[in-house]
Enzyme design. Structure first.
Site, PDB file in Angstrom:
ATOM      1  N   LYS A  18      84.739  19.848  23.229  1.00 50.74           N
ATOM      2  CA  LYS A  18      84.304  18.394  23.233  1.00 50.74           C
ATOM      3  C   LYS A  18      82.870  18.291  23.773  1.00 50.74           C
ATOM      4  CE  LYS A  18      87.749  17.421  25.914  1.00 50.74           C
ATOM      5  NZ  LYS A  18      88.333  18.673  26.138  1.00 50.74           N
ATOM      6  N   ARG A  97      92.525   9.840  28.975  1.00 49.88           N
ATOM      7  CA  ARG A  97      93.413  10.787  29.081  1.00 49.88           C
ATOM      8  C   ARG A  97      94.759  10.315  29.291  1.00 49.88           C
ATOM      9  NH1 ARG A  97      89.185  14.808  30.644  1.00 49.88           N
ATOM     10  NH2 ARG A  97      89.994  16.725  30.918  1.00 49.88           N
ATOM     11  N   ARG A 136      83.794  30.991  29.365  1.00 55.17           N
ATOM     12  CA  ARG A 136      82.797  29.833  29.365  1.00 55.17           C
ATOM     13  C   ARG A 136      81.906  30.058  30.582  1.00 55.17           C
ATOM     14  NH1 ARG A 136      84.845  23.679  29.264  1.00 55.17           N
ATOM     15  NH2 ARG A 136      86.163  24.702  30.718  1.00 55.17           N
ATOM     16  N   ARG A 169      82.913  27.616  35.799  1.00 53.91           N
ATOM     17  CA  ARG A 169      83.276  26.228  36.371  1.00 53.91           C
ATOM     18  C   ARG A 169      84.479  26.479  37.197  1.00 53.91           C
ATOM     19  NH1 ARG A 169      84.373  21.659  31.721  1.00 53.91           N
ATOM     20  NH2 ARG A 169      86.166  21.536  32.799  1.00 53.91           N
ATOM     21  N   ARG A 180      95.718  22.181  33.619  1.00 50.21           N
ATOM     22  CA  ARG A 180      94.940  21.199  32.743  1.00 50.21           C
ATOM     23  C   ARG A 180      95.674  21.334  31.423  1.00 50.21           C
ATOM     24  NH1 ARG A 180      89.842  24.293  33.317  1.00 50.21           N
ATOM     25  NH2 ARG A 180      88.987  22.941  31.700  1.00 50.21           N
TER      26      ARG A 180
HETATM   27  P1  AP5 Z   1      83.464  23.164  25.771  1.00 50.87           P
HETATM   28  O1  AP5 Z   1      82.602  22.321  24.877  1.00 50.87           O
HETATM   29  O2  AP5 Z   1      83.258  23.260  27.204  1.00 50.87           O
HETATM   30  O3  AP5 Z   1      84.999  22.516  25.826  1.00 50.87           O
HETATM   31  P2  AP5 Z   1      85.784  21.158  26.106  1.00 50.87           P
HETATM   32  O4  AP5 Z   1      86.524  20.646  25.009  1.00 50.87           O
HETATM   33  O5  AP5 Z   1      84.577  20.196  26.609  1.00 50.87           O
HETATM   34  O6  AP5 Z   1      86.698  21.751  27.194  1.00 50.87           O
HETATM   35  P3  AP5 Z   1      86.787  21.020  28.862  1.00 50.87           P
HETATM   36  O7  AP5 Z   1      87.461  22.403  29.346  1.00 50.87           O
HETATM   37  O8  AP5 Z   1      85.405  20.739  29.312  1.00 50.87           O
HETATM   38  O9  AP5 Z   1      87.798  19.949  28.803  1.00 50.87           O
HETATM   39  P4  AP5 Z   1      88.186  19.381  30.075  1.00 50.87           P
HETATM   40  O10 AP5 Z   1      88.985  18.038  29.381  1.00 50.87           O
HETATM   41  O11 AP5 Z   1      89.191  20.088  31.001  1.00 50.87           O
HETATM   42  O12 AP5 Z   1      87.123  19.078  31.284  1.00 50.87           O
HETATM   43  P5  AP5 Z   1      86.314  17.798  31.560  1.00 50.87           P
HETATM   44  O13 AP5 Z   1      85.229  18.213  32.182  1.00 50.87           O
HETATM   45  O14 AP5 Z   1      86.512  16.821  30.575  1.00 50.87           O
HETATM   46  O15 AP5 Z   1      84.109  24.467  25.058  1.00 50.87           O
HETATM   47  C1  AP5 Z   1      84.735  25.487  25.922  1.00 50.87           C
HETATM   48  C2  AP5 Z   1      84.405  26.868  25.615  1.00 50.87           C
HETATM   49  O16 AP5 Z   1      84.614  27.260  24.280  1.00 50.87           O
HETATM   50  C3  AP5 Z   1      82.659  27.217  25.760  1.00 50.87           C
HETATM   51  O17 AP5 Z   1      82.616  28.177  26.426  1.00 50.87           O
HETATM   52  C4  AP5 Z   1      82.126  26.902  24.587  1.00 50.87           C
HETATM   53  O18 AP5 Z   1      80.908  27.820  24.411  1.00 50.87           O
HETATM   54  C5  AP5 Z   1      83.053  27.851  23.512  1.00 50.87           C
HETATM   55  N1  AP5 Z   1      83.325  26.931  22.283  1.00 50.87           N
HETATM   56  C6  AP5 Z   1      83.164  25.782  21.943  1.00 50.87           C
HETATM   57  N2  AP5 Z   1      83.265  25.546  20.646  1.00 50.87           N
HETATM   58  C7  AP5 Z   1      83.459  26.929  19.962  1.00 50.87           C
HETATM   59  C8  AP5 Z   1      83.625  27.185  18.809  1.00 50.87           C
HETATM   60  N3  AP5 Z   1      83.821  26.390  17.623  1.00 50.87           N
HETATM   61  N4  AP5 Z   1      84.076  28.714  18.497  1.00 50.87           N
HETATM   62  C9  AP5 Z   1      84.078  29.558  19.812  1.00 50.87           C
HETATM   63  N5  AP5 Z   1      83.649  29.122  20.871  1.00 50.87           N
HETATM   64  C10 AP5 Z   1      83.447  27.806  21.116  1.00 50.87           C
HETATM   65  O19 AP5 Z   1      87.499  17.570  32.891  1.00 50.87           O
HETATM   66  C11 AP5 Z   1      87.473  18.335  33.835  1.00 50.87           C
HETATM   67  C12 AP5 Z   1      88.223  17.584  35.049  1.00 50.87           C
HETATM   68  O20 AP5 Z   1      87.612  16.581  35.481  1.00 50.87           O
HETATM   69  C13 AP5 Z   1      89.501  17.139  34.963  1.00 50.87           C
HETATM   70  O21 AP5 Z   1      90.554  18.367  34.966  1.00 50.87           O
HETATM   71  C14 AP5 Z   1      90.103  16.191  35.785  1.00 50.87           C
HETATM   72  O22 AP5 Z   1      90.227  16.916  37.037  1.00 50.87           O
HETATM   73  C15 AP5 Z   1      88.778  15.518  35.868  1.00 50.87           C
HETATM   74  N6  AP5 Z   1      88.823  14.563  34.769  1.00 50.87           N
HETATM   75  C16 AP5 Z   1      87.835  14.297  33.855  1.00 50.87           C
HETATM   76  N7  AP5 Z   1      88.069  13.140  32.874  1.00 50.87           N
HETATM   77  C17 AP5 Z   1      89.088  12.560  33.501  1.00 50.87           C
HETATM   78  C18 AP5 Z   1      89.949  11.376  33.273  1.00 50.87           C
HETATM   79  N8  AP5 Z   1      89.606  10.787  32.057  1.00 50.87           N
HETATM   80  N9  AP5 Z   1      91.019  11.190  33.897  1.00 50.87           N
HETATM   81  C19 AP5 Z   1      91.331  11.984  35.077  1.00 50.87           C
HETATM   82  N10 AP5 Z   1      90.681  12.915  35.444  1.00 50.87           N
HETATM   83  C20 AP5 Z   1      89.563  13.418  34.721  1.00 50.87           C
HETATM   84 MG    MG Z   2      84.094  19.507  28.344  1.00 49.57          MG
END
Ligand code: AP5
Ligand code: MG
Length: 229
Positions: A18, A97, A136, A169, A180
């Site tokens: 994402k 979410r 990552r 991270r 998660r």
């Molecule tokens: P990346 O782009 O980083 O993946 P992502 O989908 O963004 O995954 P996240 O882990 O960031 O999602 P998340 O929802 O857990 O985290 P968030 O920060 O939102 O890609 C992942 C890896 O794959 C990278 O190394 C990339 O290079 C590689 N890659 C990408 N595309 C590829 C491809 N096509 N082929 C090969 N490799 C590829 O949330 C973190 C925390 O914040 C949550 O756990 C929670 O505590 C809090 N939080 C955030 N939002 C909320 C909410 N709405 N409500 C409550 N708590 C929240």
């Molecule tokens: Mg992300």
């Protein structure tokens, strides 16, 4: 150009790409990337009561409570829409979410006279996600995302964008990743039905090279804007 702002939501499990896609797609679609994860990563650095509270949820891989998350998203949306002239709207990543967050977003958007143009699901099978998360790296300064194997930086350990130091991270530990993913399949994936019923959901295959995913997203989203390009 339509007068009312149009937002796009990007959804998918942890590691689907994402954040990676949002950074590429947002400028092309004239959207501003808002990531609740990035907002929380910023706040958790601060040695304040809020910073400590967020750190406690975040590092365990637990969800931050809805009320606080909704308030932060709403404030960021206000900021973005006031400051950035010439943009179409926001590309919202990591929100909603939970069902309560999805309903809050609907209310927020309706109250402001805006609309959601599309909800993109970046679809990646579960077995691919752990290898993506365990390799990552993110920039400690600007938050840009890399992967040791699939998307390495030009110079090892250094961010291509700002030269910052790359790090893992704090929630990419095996225990937090498991939590998660479990939360995603239990609480977040069911919202997809809500958006399917609303006619907003577009599904893109995220299990292909990064550039191909990007092209698939822009092709799927463009026709959903009211001034379809
Ligand atoms: P990346 O782009 O980083 O993946 P992502 O989908 O963004 O995954 P996240 O882990 O960031 O999602 P998340 O929802 O857990 O985290 P968030 O920060 O939102 O890609 C992942 C890896 O794959 C990278 O190394 C990339 O290079 C590689 N890659 C990408 N595309 C590829 C491809 N096509 N082929 C090969 N490799 C590829 O949330 C973190 C925390 O914040 C949550 O756990 C929670 O505590 C809090 N939080 C955030 N939002 C909320 C909410 N709405 N409500 C409550 N708590 C929240
Ligand atoms: Mg992300």
């Amino acid at each position: 150009m339509s007068d009312r702002a149009e937002h796009v939501v990007i959804m998918g499990p942890q590691g689907a790409g994402k954040g990676t896609q949002a950074a590429l797609v947002a400028p092309e679609l004239r959207l501003v990337h808002i990531s609740t994860g990035d907002l929380f990563r910023e706040v958790r650095k601060a040695d304040t009561e809020l910073g400590r509270e967020i750190r406690d949820y975040y590092d365990r891989g637990a969800l931050v409570p809805d009320e606080l998350t909704i308030r932060m998203l709403s404030a960021r949306l206000d900021e973005v829409m006031q400051q950035d002239a010439g943009i179409r709207g926001a590309l919202i990543d990591g929100f909603p979410r939970t069902q309560a967050q999805a309903e809050a977003l609907d209310r927020m958007v309706a109250d402001r006279g805006e609309r959601i143009a599309a909800v993109v699901l970046v679809d990646v099978p579960r077995e691919r996600l752990v290898e993506r998360l365990s390799g990552r790296l993110i920039c400690s300064n600007c938050g840009a995302t890399y992967h040791r194997v699939f998307n390495p930086p030009k110079e090892s350990g250094r961010c291509d964008v700002c030269g910052g130091t790359l790090e893992q991270r704090s929630d990419d530990t095996p225990e937090a990743v498991e939590r998660r993913l479990a939360i995603y399949y239990e609480q977040t994936a069911p919202i997809l039905d809500y958006y399917q019923t609303a006619g907003l959901l577009v599904t893109v295959n995220g299990d292909q090279p990064i550039d191909d995913v990007k092209n698939a997203i822009t092709a799927a989203v463009r026709p959903r804007f009211s001034d379809a390009e």
